[in-house]
Write an enzyme that holds these catalytic residues in place. Structure first.
Site, PDB file in Angstrom:
ATOM      1  N   ALA A  62     -13.578  12.673  23.040  1.00 55.44           N
ATOM      2  CA  ALA A  62     -14.564  13.683  23.468  1.00 55.44           C
ATOM      3  C   ALA A  62     -14.097  15.093  23.118  1.00 55.44           C
ATOM      4  CB  ALA A  62     -14.815  13.560  24.965  1.00 55.44           C
ATOM      5  N   GLU A  63     -12.835  15.407  23.387  1.00 62.36           N
ATOM      6  CA  GLU A  63     -12.351  16.754  23.071  1.00 62.36           C
ATOM      7  C   GLU A  63     -12.328  16.983  21.573  1.00 62.36           C
ATOM      8  OE1 GLU A  63      -9.157  20.175  24.162  1.00 62.36           O
ATOM      9  OE2 GLU A  63      -9.317  18.411  25.423  1.00 62.36           O
ATOM     10  N   SER A  64     -11.996  15.960  20.812  1.00 58.43           N
ATOM     11  CA  SER A  64     -11.972  16.096  19.350  1.00 58.43           C
ATOM     12  C   SER A  64     -13.361  16.396  18.799  1.00 58.43           C
ATOM     13  CB  SER A  64     -11.430  14.813  18.712  1.00 58.43           C
ATOM     14  OG  SER A  64     -10.097  14.589  19.097  1.00 58.43           O
TER      15      SER A  64
END
Length: 141
Positions: A62-64
């Site tokens: 998700a952060e990527s």
């Protein structure tokens, strides 16, 4: 000259070489004016000990995808992007296949951005819902 869809995806995925994204086999697979989609294989490499997808691997996906979405929508000659906060609610387990993370903007400010990231399986079942805040910081000269 505007790059083709294939060229943009190839360039995005080449930027992931020798990073966590390559380690987790995260691949950018789609994008549009206000979204970005990446996928990650669910294998033992990203399992927790009882054989299901690890929430930390989901958060890394998700952060990527969210940070990458912020990155491609700013002037990268002048700014760089950093994630400043992420939250994740894991709703369903998965043991194999692929998970897809689709990041869409809730707020696209000059300095801060807020993204909604839905993680689904191959049958579009919701696995996790994440929120990511990013910040665009000026590059020093």
């Amino acid at each position: 000259m505007k790059l083709s869809r294939e060229a943009v995806l190839k360039q995005a995925n080449e930027a992931c070489k020798n990073t966590l994204m390559e380690t987790l086999e995260i691949e950018v697979v789609d994008f549009g004016d206000d979204f970005l989609v990446a996928r990650m294989p669910v294998t033992s490499k990203v399992h927790q000990p009882d054989g299901v997808l690890h929430g930390g691997a989901t958060a890394a996906l998700a952060e990527s995808v969210g940070s990458f979405a912020s990155h491609i929508f700013i002037d990268t000659e002048t700014f760089f992007v950093r994630g400043i906060e992420i939250s994740a609610n894991h709703l369903k387990s998965i043991r194999s296949g692929f998970v897809y993370a689709k990041a869409t903007f809730l707020h696209k400010g000059r300095t801060t951005q807020l993204l909604d990231i839905k993680v689904t399986d191959e049958d579009n079942n919701l696995i996790s819902i994440c929120k990511l805040s990013t910040i665009a910081l000026p590059k020093t000269k």
